[in-house]
Design a protein around this motif. Structure first.
Motif, mmCIF file in Angstrom:
data_model
loop_
_atom_site.group_PDB
_atom_site.id
_atom_site.type_symbol
_atom_site.label_atom_id
_atom_site.label_comp_id
_atom_site.label_asym_id
_atom_site.label_seq_id
_atom_site.Cartn_x
_atom_site.Cartn_y
_atom_site.Cartn_z
ATOM 1 N N ALA A 16 0.835 -1.199 0.000
ATOM 2 C CA ALA A 16 0.000 0.000 0.000
ATOM 3 C C ALA A 16 0.870 1.249 0.000
ATOM 4 C CB ALA A 16 -0.932 -0.010 1.214
ATOM 5 N N CYS A 17 1.925 1.232 0.785
ATOM 6 C CA CYS A 17 2.840 2.385 0.839
ATOM 7 C C CYS A 17 3.566 2.577 -0.489
ATOM 8 C CB CYS A 17 3.846 2.207 1.959
ATOM 9 S SG CYS A 17 3.158 2.393 3.612
ATOM 10 N N LEU A 18 4.067 1.500 -1.057
ATOM 11 C CA LEU A 18 4.823 1.608 -2.306
ATOM 12 C C LEU A 18 3.932 2.081 -3.448
ATOM 13 C CD1 LEU A 18 7.005 -1.632 -2.044
ATOM 14 C CD2 LEU A 18 7.761 0.735 -1.732
ATOM 15 N N LEU A 19 2.710 1.562 -3.532
ATOM 16 C CA LEU A 19 1.786 1.981 -4.577
ATOM 17 C C LEU A 19 1.400 3.445 -4.391
ATOM 18 C CD1 LEU A 19 1.697 -1.050 -5.248
ATOM 19 C CD2 LEU A 19 -0.788 -0.859 -5.447
ATOM 20 N N HIS A 20 1.144 3.831 -3.151
ATOM 21 C CA HIS A 20 0.770 5.219 -2.866
ATOM 22 C C HIS A 20 1.915 6.174 -3.172
ATOM 23 C CE1 HIS A 20 0.181 8.729 -0.113
ATOM 24 N NE2 HIS A 20 -1.053 8.619 -0.552
ATOM 25 N N LYS A 21 3.109 5.800 -2.784
ATOM 26 C CA LYS A 21 4.284 6.651 -3.013
ATOM 27 C C LYS A 21 4.532 6.872 -4.497
ATOM 28 C CE LYS A 21 8.946 7.227 -1.118
ATOM 29 N NZ LYS A 21 9.998 6.597 -0.273
ATOM 30 N N ALA A 22 4.143 5.862 -5.321
ATOM 31 C CA ALA A 22 4.333 5.966 -6.773
ATOM 32 C C ALA A 22 3.203 6.738 -7.452
ATOM 33 C CB ALA A 22 4.453 4.582 -7.380
ATOM 34 N N GLY A 23 2.242 7.227 -6.665
ATOM 35 C CA GLY A 23 1.183 8.058 -7.222
ATOM 36 C C GLY A 23 -0.085 7.325 -7.595
ATOM 37 N N ASN A 24 -0.227 6.078 -7.171
ATOM 38 C CA ASN A 24 -1.429 5.309 -7.504
ATOM 39 C C ASN A 24 -2.571 5.618 -6.543
ATOM 40 O OD1 ASN A 24 -0.418 3.354 -9.685
ATOM 41 N ND2 ASN A 24 1.110 3.107 -8.077
ATOM 42 N N ASP A 25 -3.785 5.381 -7.006
ATOM 43 C CA ASP A 25 -4.986 5.546 -6.196
ATOM 44 C C ASP A 25 -5.194 4.262 -5.409
ATOM 45 O OD1 ASP A 25 -7.457 5.917 -5.081
ATOM 46 O OD2 ASP A 25 -8.471 6.531 -6.922
ATOM 47 N N VAL A 26 -4.712 4.223 -4.188
ATOM 48 C CA VAL A 26 -4.750 3.000 -3.386
ATOM 49 C C VAL A 26 -5.354 3.293 -2.021
ATOM 50 C CG1 VAL A 26 -2.388 3.336 -2.534
ATOM 51 C CG2 VAL A 26 -3.396 1.041 -2.509
ATOM 52 N N THR A 27 -6.143 2.339 -1.546
ATOM 53 C CA THR A 27 -6.772 2.391 -0.225
ATOM 54 C C THR A 27 -6.454 1.087 0.484
ATOM 55 O OG1 THR A 27 -8.596 3.722 -1.103
ATOM 56 C CG2 THR A 27 -8.963 2.645 1.011
ATOM 57 N N ILE A 28 -6.274 1.153 1.794
ATOM 58 C CA ILE A 28 -6.035 -0.062 2.563
ATOM 59 C C ILE A 28 -7.191 -0.274 3.539
ATOM 60 C CG2 ILE A 28 -4.673 1.065 4.403
ATOM 61 C CD1 ILE A 28 -2.874 -1.507 4.351
ATOM 62 N N LEU A 29 -7.583 -1.535 3.711
ATOM 63 C CA LEU A 29 -8.665 -1.870 4.641
ATOM 64 C C LEU A 29 -8.067 -2.449 5.912
ATOM 65 C CD1 LEU A 29 -12.056 -3.509 3.783
ATOM 66 C CD2 LEU A 29 -10.757 -4.298 5.770
ATOM 67 N N ALA A 30 -8.411 -1.828 7.029
ATOM 68 C CA ALA A 30 -7.968 -2.302 8.340
ATOM 69 C C ALA A 30 -9.169 -2.312 9.273
ATOM 70 C CB ALA A 30 -6.853 -1.425 8.892
ATOM 71 N N ARG A 31 -9.019 -2.936 10.417
ATOM 72 C CA ARG A 31 -10.155 -3.066 11.323
ATOM 73 C C ARG A 31 -9.785 -2.636 12.736
ATOM 74 N NH1 ARG A 31 -13.976 -6.004 8.596
ATOM 75 N NH2 ARG A 31 -13.279 -7.494 7.007
ATOM 76 N N ASN A 32 -10.838 -2.285 13.495
ATOM 77 C CA ASN A 32 -10.748 -2.077 14.940
ATOM 78 C C ASN A 32 -9.654 -1.081 15.317
ATOM 79 O OD1 ASN A 32 -12.816 -4.011 15.172
ATOM 80 N ND2 ASN A 32 -11.316 -5.671 15.078
ATOM 81 N N GLU A 33 -8.802 -1.448 16.279
ATOM 82 C CA GLU A 33 -7.807 -0.507 16.789
ATOM 83 C C GLU A 33 -6.764 -0.151 15.729
ATOM 84 O OE1 GLU A 33 -7.841 1.136 19.689
ATOM 85 O OE2 GLU A 33 -9.816 0.196 19.919
ATOM 86 N N HIS A 34 -6.452 -1.110 14.852
ATOM 87 C CA HIS A 34 -5.454 -0.801 13.820
ATOM 88 C C HIS A 34 -6.004 0.197 12.818
ATOM 89 C CE1 HIS A 34 -1.683 -1.269 11.836
ATOM 90 N NE2 HIS A 34 -2.217 -1.719 10.721
ATOM 91 N N TYR A 35 -7.279 0.119 12.526
ATOM 92 C CA TYR A 35 -7.918 1.127 11.659
ATOM 93 C C TYR A 35 -7.777 2.517 12.290
ATOM 94 C CZ TYR A 35 -11.739 3.980 9.812
ATOM 95 O OH TYR A 35 -12.480 5.003 9.289
ATOM 96 N N LYS A 36 -8.056 2.629 13.575
ATOM 97 C CA LYS A 36 -7.948 3.923 14.272
ATOM 98 C C LYS A 36 -6.508 4.430 14.239
ATOM 99 C CE LYS A 36 -11.712 2.775 17.460
ATOM 100 N NZ LYS A 36 -12.068 2.490 18.883
ATOM 101 N N PHE A 37 -5.559 3.512 14.427
ATOM 102 C CA PHE A 37 -4.145 3.904 14.405
ATOM 103 C C PHE A 37 -3.759 4.450 13.034
ATOM 104 C CE2 PHE A 37 0.307 3.114 13.536
ATOM 105 C CZ PHE A 37 0.943 3.603 14.667
ATOM 106 N N LEU A 38 -4.163 3.756 11.975
ATOM 107 C CA LEU A 38 -3.803 4.193 10.634
ATOM 108 C C LEU A 38 -4.462 5.523 10.281
ATOM 109 C CD1 LEU A 38 -3.883 0.875 8.545
ATOM 110 C CD2 LEU A 38 -1.957 1.957 9.690
ATOM 111 N N LYS A 39 -5.690 5.727 10.717
ATOM 112 C CA LYS A 39 -6.370 7.004 10.466
ATOM 113 C C LYS A 39 -5.612 8.157 11.109
ATOM 114 C CE LYS A 39 -10.168 7.933 9.168
ATOM 115 N NZ LYS A 39 -10.687 8.513 7.909
ATOM 116 N N GLU A 40 -5.090 7.924 12.288
ATOM 117 C CA GLU A 40 -4.424 8.982 13.034
ATOM 118 C C GLU A 40 -2.958 9.147 12.648
ATOM 119 O OE1 GLU A 40 -4.920 8.232 17.177
ATOM 120 O OE2 GLU A 40 -7.120 8.225 17.070
#
Length: 313
Positions: A16-40
Motif C-alpha cells: 500500500a505504501c509503495l503503490l501510494h508513493k508511486a502516485g497510484n490511487d490506493v486504499t487499505i482496509l484495516a479493522r478495529n484498533e489498527h484502523y484507528k491507528f492508521l487514520k491517526e
C-alpha cells in the motif's frame, strides 16, 4: 487502477505504501484498533535491514461495502482467514478483479462458490515480517540494500490477459518486480512444500539462529522438502518454478546443509521466516493439513515432513 488492499498485515501495508508513493490511487482496509491507528498516524514501516522508519498517509477504510467501486482488490492475508472474507467480497458486484496473494495448498475450487471465476487471479508476495504494536517490521530483500523480492502472479487458466499486464505494470511502476507464471496452482503447492516444513524446523529449534547450528534438523528439513516434492510430482504437478527448490535435488546433502546454515543464520531468516512462523502458527497448521490431504492421495511415505509438521502447534 483504483486499488483496495484488503488486509493491513506486513506485506499488505508495505505494498500500500509503495503503490501510494508511486502516485497510484490506493486504499487499505484495516479493522478495529489498527484502523484507528492508521487514520491517526498513517502506515508506519520499519525496515529491519536499514533500521529506517517511514510513514505513509494512505487512505484507509474499515469495511468493503456492497456498492463500493474499485478496479482491483488485492487480498493479502493468511489462508485460514479467507473463509470469513470471501462472503464479504461476494456481496460486491461492482469490482471486476480480485487478486488473492498468499499461501494455498488446496487449490482454487472454493473461490467460484463466492466469486465468478473470471474475476479471480492468484499470486504470492515477496519478503516478510510482522506487525508489532501497529508498526510493520519487514524485509523485502534477502540482503541489506539488495534487490527487492518479486511478487508472483498468474491467472487460473495460465493465460496472460490485459488485466494481468495492468497488474504487473501497477507493481513494477511502484518498484516491485513481478513474475508471471502459467500454473499458479502448482507454484503455490510447491511453495507450501518448501515453507511449511521450514516453520516446523524453526519452531522445533526455537529460533532461526539455533536452527542454523542444528545440522540434524536441517538435514530433516532437506529430506522433508524432497518428500513434499515427490508427493506433488506423483499427483501430476510438474512445475515448481522455484530454482531454490530444484537445488534440493541437484546438490549433495552436505553442500545444502552448509548453504542453509548461512541462510538461517541471518537477519532475513529472523524477520521473514521466524517472525512469520511465530505469528502464523494457525495458518501453518491449516496448510499442513491441506498438504496431508494431498499426500493421502498417494502411497508416498513422508516421515521427515510428518516430523516437522508435528512441531507446529
Amino acid at each position: 487502477m483504483k486499488t483496495l488492499i484488503f488486509g493491513a498485515g506486513p506485506l499488505g501495508s508495505l505494498y500500500a505504501c509503495l503503490l501510494h508513493k508511486a502516485g497510484n490511487d490506493v486504499t487499505i482496509l484495516a479493522r478495529n484498533e489498527h484502523y484507528k491507528f492508521l487514520k491517526e498516524n498513517g502506515i508506519v514501516l520499519f525496515n529491519e535491514f536499514t533500521q529506517q522508519k517511514t510513514i505513509e498517509k494512505v487512505k484507509v477504510v474499515d469495511s468493503l461495502k456492497e456498492n463500493d467501486s474499485y478496479d482491483l482488490v488485492i487480498v493479502i492475508m493468511r489462508k485460514n482467514s479467507l473463509k470469513n472474507v470471501l462472503p464479504i467480497l461476494s456481496k460486491n458486484k461492482n469490482i471486476p478483479n480480485f487478486l488473492f496473494m498468499g499461501n494455498n495448498a488446496s487449490g482454487f475450487d472454493e473461490y467460484p462458490k463466492y466469486l465468478p471465476r473470471e474475476k479471480v487471479l492468484f499470486g504470492f508476495p515477496g519478503g516478510g515480517g510482522s506487525r508489532i504494536n501497529h508498526i510493520v517490521h519487514y524485509v523485502d530483500s534477502e540482503k541489506p540494500n539488495g534487490k527487492r523480492l518479486s511478487i508472483t502472479i498468474g491467472e487460473v487458466d495460465g493465460e496472460i490477459r490485459e488485466r494481468t499486464k495492468q497488474i504487473q505494470n501497477l507493481f513494477e511502476m511502484s518498484g516491485v518486480p513481478v513474475n508471471i507464471v502459467d500454473d499458479m496452482d502448482s507454484w503455490l503447492k510447491y511453495h507450501v512444500a518448501f515453507v511449511n516444513p521450514i516453520a516446523g524446523a524453526l519452531l522445533k529449534a526455537g529460533d532461526n539462529y539455533k536452527l542454523a547450528k542444528d545440522k540434524d534438523s536441517i538435514r530433516t528439513y532437506i529430506r522433508a522438502v524432497k518428500e513434499g516434492g515427490r508427493v506433488l510430482k506423483a499427483l501430476g504437478y510438474k512445475k515448481s518454478y522455484n530454482f531454490k527448490l530444484k537445488l534440493f535435488y541437484w546438490l549433495p546433502e552436505g553442500v545444502l546443509i552448509n548453504i542453509l546454515k548461512q541462510v538461517f543464520n541471518s537477519k532475513f531468516a529472523e524477520v521473514a521466516m521466524m517472525m512469520h512462523a511465530n505469528a502464523a502458527k494457525d495458518e501453518m497448521i491449516e496448510l499442513g493439513n491441506d498438504f496431508k490431504t494431498l499426500k493421502n492421495q498417494t502411497s508416498i511415505k513422508t516421515p521427515n515432513l510428518d516430523e516437522l509438521v508435528s512441531c507446529i502447534s
